[in-house]
Design a protein around this motif. Structure first.
Motif, short mmCIF file in Angstrom:
data_model
loop_
_atom_site.label_atom_id
_atom_site.label_comp_id
_atom_site.label_asym_id
_atom_site.label_seq_id
_atom_site.Cartn_x
_atom_site.Cartn_y
_atom_site.Cartn_z
N THR A 40 45.89 38.21 24.33
CA THR A 40 44.84 38.05 25.33
C THR A 40 44.19 36.69 25.13
O THR A 40 43.93 36.29 23.99
CB THR A 40 43.77 39.15 25.17
OG1 THR A 40 44.40 40.42 25.29
CG2 THR A 40 42.68 39.02 26.22
N ILE A 64 47.47 41.41 20.79
CA ILE A 64 47.20 42.70 21.44
C ILE A 64 47.44 43.85 20.47
O ILE A 64 46.71 44.84 20.47
CB ILE A 64 48.06 42.85 22.72
CG1 ILE A 64 47.57 41.87 23.78
CG2 ILE A 64 48.03 44.27 23.24
CD1 ILE A 64 48.39 41.85 25.04
N ASN A 88 40.57 35.81 29.47
CA ASN A 88 40.63 37.28 29.49
C ASN A 88 41.92 37.83 30.10
O ASN A 88 41.99 39.01 30.40
CB ASN A 88 39.42 37.88 30.20
CG ASN A 88 38.13 37.52 29.52
OD1 ASN A 88 38.06 37.46 28.30
ND2 ASN A 88 37.10 37.25 30.31
N LYS A 89 42.93 37.00 30.28
CA LYS A 89 44.20 37.45 30.83
C LYS A 89 45.15 37.84 29.69
O LYS A 89 45.21 37.17 28.68
CB LYS A 89 44.82 36.34 31.67
CG LYS A 89 46.11 36.75 32.36
CD LYS A 89 46.63 35.63 33.23
CE LYS A 89 47.91 36.08 33.91
NZ LYS A 89 48.47 35.03 34.75
N ASN A 90 45.90 38.93 29.89
CA ASN A 90 46.92 39.33 28.93
C ASN A 90 48.20 38.57 29.23
O ASN A 90 48.61 38.45 30.38
CB ASN A 90 47.18 40.84 29.00
CG ASN A 90 46.02 41.65 28.47
OD1 ASN A 90 45.25 41.17 27.64
ND2 ASN A 90 45.88 42.85 28.96
#
Length: 103
Positions: A40, A64, A88-90
């Motif tokens: 993340t 993660i 905040n993006k995976n």
């Protein structure tokens, strides 16, 4: 569209083969920085057109699986030309995150 892209690539390769070995060394290269594991994005420290050198921090990431935090650093010198991540993006493993124009 695909045929047009193939023609562009073929033309580029023909022009590249016309260079001497000395001239080939001066061709600009682009390095892609990929994600080392599923993570993340916590924070991004660079923006497009920023100049970076070996070891500069690009972003802070969190694994993660075990939630450990670490920094992604450059392994080349150059200018940031593309950023494919957002805070905040995976991100999946081996996804292209940054493009750096080497110099």
């Amino acid at each position: 569209f695909i045929e047009h892209k193939k023609k562009l690539i073929n033309n580029y390769n023909k022009e590249l083969n016309n260079f001497t070995n000395k001239e080939k060394k001066n061709i600009i290269k682009v390095s892609s920085i990929k994600s080392p594991f599923c993570c993340t994005i916590i924070e991004i420290y660079v923006k497009i057109n920023d100049l970076v050198k070996f070891g500069d921090k690009l972003c802070k990431i969190s694994n993660i699986k075990n939630n450990t935090k670490s920094f992604l650093k450059t392994n080349v010198e150059g200018m940031i030309t593309k950023i494919n991540i957002y805070k905040n993006k995976n991100i999946k493993k081996n996804k292209m995150m940054f493009d750096i124009l080497n110099y």
